[in-house]
Structure formats: C-alpha cells, structure tokens
Design a protein around this motif. Structure first.
Motif, PDB file in Angstrom:
ATOM      1  N   ILE A 210       6.902   4.817   4.968  1.00 47.94           N
ATOM      2  CA  ILE A 210       7.086   4.821   6.424  1.00 47.94           C
ATOM      3  C   ILE A 210       5.948   5.532   7.139  1.00 47.94           C
ATOM      4  N   LYS A 211       5.389   6.576   6.551  1.00 46.45           N
ATOM      5  CA  LYS A 211       4.360   7.373   7.224  1.00 46.45           C
ATOM      6  C   LYS A 211       3.080   6.584   7.489  1.00 46.45           C
ATOM      7  N   TYR A 212       2.913   5.424   6.809  1.00 43.43           N
ATOM      8  CA  TYR A 212       1.689   4.650   6.993  1.00 43.43           C
ATOM      9  C   TYR A 212       1.874   3.454   7.930  1.00 43.43           C
ATOM     10  N   ILE A 213       3.014   3.374   8.602  1.00 42.43           N
ATOM     11  CA  ILE A 213       3.202   2.312   9.594  1.00 42.43           C
ATOM     12  C   ILE A 213       2.363   2.623  10.828  1.00 42.43           C
ATOM     13  N   LYS A 214       1.565   1.673  11.267  1.00 43.19           N
ATOM     14  CA  LYS A 214       0.761   1.839  12.488  1.00 43.19           C
ATOM     15  C   LYS A 214       1.442   1.173  13.671  1.00 43.19           C
ATOM     16  N   GLU A 215       1.858  -0.076  13.500  1.00 42.45           N
ATOM     17  CA  GLU A 215       2.553  -0.775  14.576  1.00 42.45           C
ATOM     18  C   GLU A 215       3.261  -2.010  14.061  1.00 42.45           C
ATOM     19  N   PHE A 216       4.229  -2.455  14.836  1.00 44.21           N
ATOM     20  CA  PHE A 216       4.978  -3.677  14.521  1.00 44.21           C
ATOM     21  C   PHE A 216       4.479  -4.783  15.441  1.00 44.21           C
ATOM     22  N   ILE A 217       4.051  -5.885  14.865  1.00 40.23           N
ATOM     23  CA  ILE A 217       3.568  -7.035  15.622  1.00 40.23           C
ATOM     24  C   ILE A 217       4.680  -8.079  15.670  1.00 40.23           C
ATOM     25  N   LYS A 218       5.085  -8.459  16.874  1.00 41.79           N
ATOM     26  CA  LYS A 218       6.241  -9.342  17.024  1.00 41.79           C
ATOM     27  C   LYS A 218       5.919 -10.811  16.777  1.00 41.79           C
ATOM     28  N   SER A 219       4.649 -11.191  16.874  1.00 41.65           N
ATOM     29  CA  SER A 219       4.285 -12.596  16.679  1.00 41.65           C
ATOM     30  C   SER A 219       4.330 -12.984  15.208  1.00 41.65           C
ATOM     31  N   ASP A 220       4.230 -14.285  14.954  1.00 45.48           N
ATOM     32  CA  ASP A 220       4.204 -14.815  13.582  1.00 45.48           C
ATOM     33  C   ASP A 220       5.414 -14.384  12.763  1.00 45.48           C
ATOM     34  N   GLY A 221       6.566 -14.296  13.391  1.00 40.33           N
ATOM     35  CA  GLY A 221       7.793 -13.948  12.686  1.00 40.33           C
ATOM     36  C   GLY A 221       8.017 -12.457  12.549  1.00 40.33           C
ATOM     37  N   GLY A 222       7.021 -11.655  12.907  1.00 36.63           N
ATOM     38  CA  GLY A 222       7.136 -10.209  12.841  1.00 36.63           C
ATOM     39  C   GLY A 222       6.514  -9.641  11.574  1.00 36.63           C
ATOM     40  N   TYR A 223       5.556  -8.735  11.744  1.00 37.66           N
ATOM     41  CA  TYR A 223       4.959  -8.088  10.573  1.00 37.66           C
ATOM     42  C   TYR A 223       4.483  -6.687  10.965  1.00 37.66           C
ATOM     43  N   LEU A 224       4.255  -5.863   9.964  1.00 41.86           N
ATOM     44  CA  LEU A 224       3.780  -4.504  10.169  1.00 41.86           C
ATOM     45  C   LEU A 224       2.284  -4.419   9.909  1.00 41.86           C
ATOM     46  N   LEU A 225       1.591  -3.704  10.772  1.00 35.84           N
ATOM     47  CA  LEU A 225       0.207  -3.362  10.538  1.00 35.84           C
ATOM     48  C   LEU A 225       0.207  -1.917  10.046  1.00 35.84           C
ATOM     49  N   LEU A 226      -0.325  -1.707   8.842  1.00 31.99           N
ATOM     50  CA  LEU A 226      -0.338  -0.369   8.260  1.00 31.99           C
ATOM     51  C   LEU A 226      -1.673   0.318   8.532  1.00 31.99           C
ATOM     52  N   LYS A 227      -1.717   1.615   8.274  1.00 30.12           N
ATOM     53  CA  LYS A 227      -2.894   2.415   8.608  1.00 30.12           C
ATOM     54  C   LYS A 227      -4.112   2.078   7.763  1.00 30.12           C
ATOM     55  N   ASP A 228      -3.908   1.347   6.661  1.00 28.64           N
ATOM     56  CA  ASP A 228      -5.053   0.899   5.860  1.00 28.64           C
ATOM     57  C   ASP A 228      -5.508  -0.492   6.275  1.00 28.64           C
ATOM     58  N   SER A 229      -4.977  -0.964   7.423  1.00 27.43           N
ATOM     59  CA  SER A 229      -5.302  -2.277   8.008  1.00 27.43           C
ATOM     60  C   SER A 229      -4.665  -3.449   7.279  1.00 27.43           C
ATOM     61  N   SER A 230      -3.779  -3.193   6.338  1.00 28.04           N
ATOM     62  CA  SER A 230      -3.070  -4.289   5.663  1.00 28.04           C
ATOM     63  C   SER A 230      -1.896  -4.759   6.516  1.00 28.04           C
ATOM     64  N   ASN A 231      -1.519  -6.019   6.330  1.00 32.28           N
ATOM     65  CA  ASN A 231      -0.387  -6.610   7.038  1.00 32.28           C
ATOM     66  C   ASN A 231       0.750  -6.850   6.069  1.00 32.28           C
ATOM     67  N   VAL A 232       1.971  -6.474   6.461  1.00 35.78           N
ATOM     68  CA  VAL A 232       3.138  -6.663   5.604  1.00 35.78           C
ATOM     69  C   VAL A 232       4.220  -7.388   6.395  1.00 35.78           C
ATOM     70  N   PRO A 233       4.689  -8.546   5.917  1.00 37.12           N
ATOM     71  CA  PRO A 233       5.733  -9.264   6.645  1.00 37.12           C
ATOM     72  C   PRO A 233       7.050  -8.512   6.638  1.00 37.12           C
ATOM     73  N   VAL A 234       7.836  -8.701   7.697  1.00 39.02           N
ATOM     74  CA  VAL A 234       9.165  -8.098   7.811  1.00 39.02           C
ATOM     75  C   VAL A 234      10.192  -9.213   7.830  1.00 39.02           C
ATOM     76  N   SER A 235      11.165  -9.155   6.921  1.00 35.78           N
ATOM     77  CA  SER A 235      12.194 -10.191   6.877  1.00 35.78           C
ATOM     78  C   SER A 235      13.106 -10.069   8.096  1.00 35.78           C
ATOM     79  N   VAL A 236      13.774 -11.150   8.443  1.00 35.46           N
ATOM     80  CA  VAL A 236      14.650 -11.178   9.616  1.00 35.46           C
ATOM     81  C   VAL A 236      15.742 -10.122   9.499  1.00 35.46           C
ATOM     82  N   ARG A 237      16.339  -9.984   8.331  1.00 35.90           N
ATOM     83  CA  ARG A 237      17.446  -9.049   8.184  1.00 35.90           C
ATOM     84  C   ARG A 237      16.994  -7.585   8.175  1.00 35.90           C
ATOM     85  N   LYS A 238      15.701  -7.342   7.990  1.00 35.40           N
ATOM     86  CA  LYS A 238      15.189  -5.964   7.995  1.00 35.40           C
ATOM     87  C   LYS A 238      14.574  -5.584   9.342  1.00 35.40           C
ATOM     88  N   ARG A 239      14.478  -6.530  10.240  1.00 31.35           N
ATOM     89  CA  ARG A 239      13.771  -6.296  11.512  1.00 31.35           C
ATOM     90  C   ARG A 239      14.401  -5.164  12.329  1.00 31.35           C
TER      91      ARG A 239
END
Length: 249
Positions: A210-239
């Motif tokens: 959790i400490k490396y979450i930078k922001e949540f992007i709502k487009s493209d189904g929703g994904y997380l941008l982490l502090k290392d610049s990686s993108n991680v998808p978020v499932s609908v039930r976890k949103r």
C-alpha cells in the motif's frame, strides 16, 4: 540401510512419548539416542551426543528451542521444529520459510518432515532470527521475510517489496532497487501472509504494498500507478476497497 540417529526435545510428556512411539513403529531407519523435556536437560544431552536429526519444540518450560540453538551455535544436527497449533507460531514459520510439524500431527506429516529434512539445506541464521523474533514478539509486525527461489533462500526487508505478480504456481517479487525475484509459491500464499503488513491483493494476479501507491487512474477499467511508475490493474470487486484505502491516506 544406514541408521539415522535422533534426539527428541518436548516439555509435554505425552507428546514426547507419542513421537518416540511413532518413530519406533513407522520409521525403523531412525534410532532415538535420547529425549529431553527442557533446555537444560537437552543441553546436557547434546553435550554428550549430537544426533543426525533434532526434533525441537519451540516453547519449553525453562526457555525456548532458540535458547538451545544459541548454546550450540555449531550444531550439525538437522532440525525438525515442532509447534502447537498456534496462529502466531504458524505465521512465524511461514515468514521465515522454515518447515515445521504442527501438533497434533499425522503420520503423513511426520513422514513428509523426515523426507524433507534429509534433502534440504539447514535454515541459516537470518531465517532463524526471523522465526525467533516473530514467535517471541507476536504483537509486532515482522520486518523481514525469507523467499525460496529455485537456487537459494533470500531474506529481504518487507518494506522494500513494491508488489508481487502471479506467474501460475510461482510469484515474482518486485523491489525498490529495481530487482525482482521469482519464488516457488503461489500469490495466494503471500496474499494471506502479507495482508497484515499493509499489502492488498487488488487483482487475481497482483498483490501490492500500500505504501507504494501513487494514484488511482479511473480510465481503462481502473488501475493503480505505483511509485516505481509501474501500472497495476484493479479488479471490479476490489475497486471500492482500493478507493477506501486511498481516501484514508
């Protein structure tokens, strides 16, 4: 067949007798050369003879199994740890990546433990340190974890883990220094283990710190941008759970 010697250490007389009987009955290749019910009695026994295998209970009446290992830092015996059904103890063994027998055990548990101990490398000092700290301080969160790769066991700081990604029955760990480690356990195993130290499974294939979450992007189904610049998808039930965590920062 070469005889294998064993010493059993447990402060519960019934448990000690049961283990001795089970070994004598089902594992005749093993000769029990001594039993002990305390740190003191075990130390006296090991001063005279060191077995091939040491069955060692964690909690003893006059101390712990760790006290015994500190008395004999150069012990050559392979260790099979024995522990009661305690959630904190089980968690400790998993963080340290050390095998154990859980009381009450089955004959299959005992046979598997004996099979493993004869073919596996002994836990190193770092693993034993993780185990001791987690067992003896159950209210504090572990700071390190041992990871099994195909070649070795690596001890890492939990705070340095950014995320984990599922790879079938394997898990890839990604770290702040840009390195990654492929581990031979499933993502579910680590999701269950790390959920109490601020990790969240945001997708079937992704577990993040959790400490490396930078922001949540709502487009493209929703994904997380982490502090290392990686993108991680978020499932609908976890949103909703992810949004709740972000709102609590």
């Amino acid at each position: 067949m070469k005889k294998i010697t064993a010493v059993l250490v447990d402060d519960m007389p019934n448990a000690l007798e049961m283990l001795a009987n089970d070994i004598a009955k089902n594992h005749r290749e093993i000769t029990i050369i001594g039993t002990a019910n305390s740190v003191v009695s075990a130390a006296k026994l090991l001063q005279k003879k060191q077995p091939d295998i040491l069955f060692l209970d964690i909690m003893l009446g006059d101390g712990t199994g760790f006290d015994l290992l500190e008395i004999f830092p150069n012990l050559t015996s392979k260790i099979i740890f024995v522990t009661a059904s305690d959630a904190y103890a089980i968690k400790a063994f998993k963080f340290a990546a050390i095998d154990y027998i859980l009381k009450p055990y089955t004959e299959e548990d005992l046979a598997n433990a004996l099979e493993k101990v004869q073919h596996k490398i002994q836990p190193d000092d770092h693993q034993l340190s993780i185990l001791q700290q987690t067992v003896m301080q159950p209210s504090s969160q572990p700071k390190k974890i041992s990871l099994h790769t195909a070649e070795k066991i690596i001890v890492v700081n939990i705070e340095d883990i950014i995320r984990c990604k599922s790879d079938n029955n394997y898990t890839t760990f990604y770290f702040v220094n840009g390195s990654k480690i492929l581990v031979s356990k499933t993502l579910k195993y680590y999701a269950d283990l790390l959920k109490e130290v601020d990790f969240i499974r945001v997708h079937q294939s992704h577990l993040i710190n959790i400490k490396y979450i930078k922001e949540f992007i709502k487009s493209d189904g929703g994904y997380l941008l982490l502090k290392d610049s990686s993108n991680v998808p978020v499932s609908v039930r976890k949103r909703n759970e992810v949004l709740h965590i972000l709102n609590s920062f």
